[in-house]
Structures are given as structure tokens and as C-alpha cells.
Design an enzyme around this catalytic site. Structure first.
Site, PDB file in Angstrom:
ATOM      1  N   SER A 195       0.836  -1.191   0.000  1.00 32.42           N
ATOM      2  CA  SER A 195       0.000   0.000   0.000  1.00 32.42           C
ATOM      3  C   SER A 195       0.879   1.253   0.000  1.00 32.42           C
ATOM      4  O   SER A 195       1.761   1.385  -0.856  1.00 32.42           O
ATOM      5  CB  SER A 195      -0.968  -0.047   1.190  1.00 32.42           C
ATOM      6  OG  SER A 195      -2.034   0.840   1.019  1.00 32.42           O
ATOM      7  N   ASP A 237      -8.855  -5.291  -5.570  1.00 31.87           N
ATOM      8  CA  ASP A 237      -8.057  -4.356  -4.768  1.00 31.87           C
ATOM      9  C   ASP A 237      -8.574  -2.928  -4.901  1.00 31.87           C
ATOM     10  O   ASP A 237      -8.885  -2.473  -6.011  1.00 31.87           O
ATOM     11  CB  ASP A 237      -6.604  -4.428  -5.251  1.00 31.87           C
ATOM     12  CG  ASP A 237      -5.579  -3.975  -4.221  1.00 31.87           C
ATOM     13  OD1 ASP A 237      -5.891  -3.065  -3.442  1.00 31.87           O
ATOM     14  OD2 ASP A 237      -4.473  -4.541  -4.227  1.00 31.87           O
ATOM     15  N   HIS A 291      -7.167  -6.019  -1.196  1.00 38.13           N
ATOM     16  CA  HIS A 291      -5.963  -5.228  -0.905  1.00 38.13           C
ATOM     17  C   HIS A 291      -4.923  -5.989  -0.085  1.00 38.13           C
ATOM     18  O   HIS A 291      -3.808  -5.519   0.064  1.00 38.13           O
ATOM     19  CB  HIS A 291      -6.395  -3.951  -0.180  1.00 38.13           C
ATOM     20  CG  HIS A 291      -5.349  -2.894  -0.067  1.00 38.13           C
ATOM     21  ND1 HIS A 291      -4.571  -2.485  -1.132  1.00 38.13           N
ATOM     22  CD2 HIS A 291      -4.948  -2.134   1.004  1.00 38.13           C
ATOM     23  CE1 HIS A 291      -3.747  -1.523  -0.738  1.00 38.13           C
ATOM     24  NE2 HIS A 291      -3.953  -1.299   0.557  1.00 38.13           N
TER      25      HIS A 291
END
Length: 309
Positions: free
Chosen positions: A121, A261, A288
């Protein structure tokens, strides 16, 4: 308890313009000296989510003998908090976090041995910009669930929101209009988005819950750089695009994201287009957090990439 050696420590960090002594908390799982493989430094997301939700990466120690360095980036977890820097976009920068990472690498004396970096991320954005500076000792790079462009991240998010039920969309739009993201209705609607596009494991793994707890405890960096939520981007990163810098990355790179995602293929693709030596894998049953959602395949793939020379 891990059967592998585990060392925790703190390293002093002279954070520019912080106005106080700072330190970075870290944990090493595995033996940095005896393993034949390069150690892996794990960069968590947020910013401010803390290291805990990456705990499944310990599988890489157990299955592939890859030592792992976890740490809490400045502003969260067990590292120094700087709540008075809320809204200070000149303080919360890539330069700050890159300086912290270099400081940790030098403290652990990893330059001569060599090391790899995995960023998830926000951590993948940081990892990409770090690798673009071609730091001494970096051998391989993994970018997981990370946008190369924040405008494209926002665009992808709009498309995902458009696929939610109409009543949930309406609540989210009302929050956008009023700026009130704290109502029970808005929180429920956000949870619907998160369950579809952030983590599909139900119930959420405890380490993932801890990431949300870390952000709730201290959202200084997150609010300054991202904004009030994953859905509403108002922070200093909103216009960021790293695809041009990514052309400077000169190590083999593994690019990962999930089919569902929140970091959609739209904003992942520029990494693939820009980085010269790169492989892109999409996890078909993940959002994610493929390191939890498809844990076994994730560790096989990452482990094989990191140990092939």
C-alpha cells in the site's frame, strides 16, 4: 512464539525539523548473519498503519529462510509520535520516510550484505521512490497493492464505488458533500467498501484490526498525506504520480495486487510501464491484502522471487 531468533530494538533518528529526539522501533525475525538469503525489510502502509498487519510475512522466514525486518514508521506504533505535525505537509514527505529507512539500514549494517524491500500500500509507494534513488545494497523490490499515481487511484476508487449498492453510494456521496465522515451511516457504508476492496477475510485477522487501531490512535500522518479515509483523498499525496521516477529503478521488481483491490489495475499499471525489469501478478481471489487473502500462494510467489538469483 516464533521458533526463529527475534530481536527488537530502537534506533535514534534525527528527523529533520521535528524539534525533538526521535526513534524508530524495529523487530528482526530470523538470523541476519547466518541466512544465505538477503534479508527483507517490510514497509507498512497507511501511512501510520504500523507493522503488525504484515505479520503473515513471517511465513517467508519459516518456509524460505528469509530474515525479515519489521518496523513502525515514524508517527505510529512504537516509534516516535508527532501529533503536533498534523497538517504539516512540509514535514510528512517521502524524504522523511526515506531518511528513516536509510537510517535503519545503516544501523543494521545491511549495505554490504545486501537487502530486499517489500512495500504494501503506502509502503509500496515509499519502496518505489526509495528504489528509484538506487540505494547501495538494494537487491530486489516487491511493490504490493500500491498506486503509482494518486489521481488514478482516486479515479479507480470512483469506479469501484459506482458498483456498490445504490443506498450505500448515496450515504458515501452525502458524506463527501457535508464533510461529515463520522456518522454511523457513513461508517457502515465505508465498511461495505472495505469488506469488498480492502480485506475479504471475515472476520478480519487480528493483526489487520490492529492496523485500523493504530490509525485511529494516531492519524496525524494519514490525515496529512491521504485524508480522512481510503475513500476521501484530500491530503498532500492527492496529486502525486511516481511513474517518472520509477523509470530509475534498476533492480528486479515484483508487482502485486488483487483483482478486487482498492488499488485497481488502473493505478498499478504505470509501475509496470515504467520499471525496466518487472513482473506483474494479479491475485484473482484477493482485494488489498493478498498476504492474508491468498496467503499460501503469496508466500510461494514472493519467496521464490526473493531467493532466485
Amino acid at each position: 512464539m516464533s521458533a526463529y531468533p527475534t530481536v527488537e530494538g530502537e534506533v535514534p533518528f534525527a528527523a529533520p525539523n521535528s524539534g525533538r529526539p526521535c526513534s524508530t522501533w524495529y523487530k528482526v525475525v530470523g538470523d541476519l548473519d547466518k541466512s544465505p538469503n538477503y534479508p527483507l525489510i517490510a514497509l507498512h502502509g497507511g501511512p501510520g498503519a504500523g507493522h503488525e498487519y504484515l505479520a503473515s510475512l513471517i511465513d517467508l522466514v519459516e518456509q524460505h529462510n528469509i530474515p525479515i525486518v519489521f518496523y513502525d514508521q515514524i508517527g505510529c506504533g512504537r516509534s516516535t509520535h508527532l501529533r503536533d505535525k498534523l497538517g504539516d505537509a512540509t514535514f510528512w514527505t517521502f524524504d522523511l520516510f526515506i531518511a528513516e529507512l536509510n537510517n535503519l539500514v545503516d544501523h543494521l549494517q545491511l549495505r554490504s550484505k545486501g537487502f530486499c524491500v517489500l512495500g504494501q500500500s503506502w509502503g509500496g509507494m515509499l519502496a518505489g521512490m526509495y528504489a528509484a534513488r538506487r540505494p547501495e545494497g538494494l537487491k530486489k523490490l516487491v511493490i504490493a497493492g500500491s498506486p503509482a499515481s494518486f489521481p488514478l487511484f482516486v479515479e479507480g476508487g470512483k469506479q469501484q464505488r459506482a458498483s456498490l449498492p445504490a443506498d450505500i453510494q448515496k450515504v458515501l456521496e452525502e458524506g463527501d458533500r457535508t464533510g461529515n465522515f463520522e456518522t454511523p451511516e457513513y461508517k457502515r457504508a465505508s465498511t461495505s467498501f472495505y469488506k469488498k476492496h480492502v480485506c475479504r477475510v471475515d472476520p478480519l485477522p487480528e493483526p489487520v484490526q490492529q492496523a485500523f487501531a493504530n490509525l485511529k490512535d494516531d492519524s496525524t500522518a494519514y490525515n496529512t498525506m491521504q485524508g480522512p479515509s481510503e475513500i476521501v483523498v484530500t491530503g498532500s499525496l492527492k496529486d502525486w504520480d511516481g511513474s517518472e521516477q520509477a523509470k530509475n529503478i534498476n533492480v528486479n521488481t515484483l508487482l502485486l495486487n488483487g483483482r478486487y483491490d482498492e488499488v485497481s489495475e488502473l493505478c498499478v499499471e504505470p509501475w509496470f510501464r515504467s520499471i525496466p525489469r518487472i513482473k506483474w501478478v494479479v491475485f484473482e481471489n484477493s482485494s488489498h491484502m493478498a498476504h492474508w487473502e491468498e496467503r499460501e500462494r503469496y508466500m510461494q510467489l514472493v519467496g521464490r522471487f526473493l531467493t532466485s538469483y
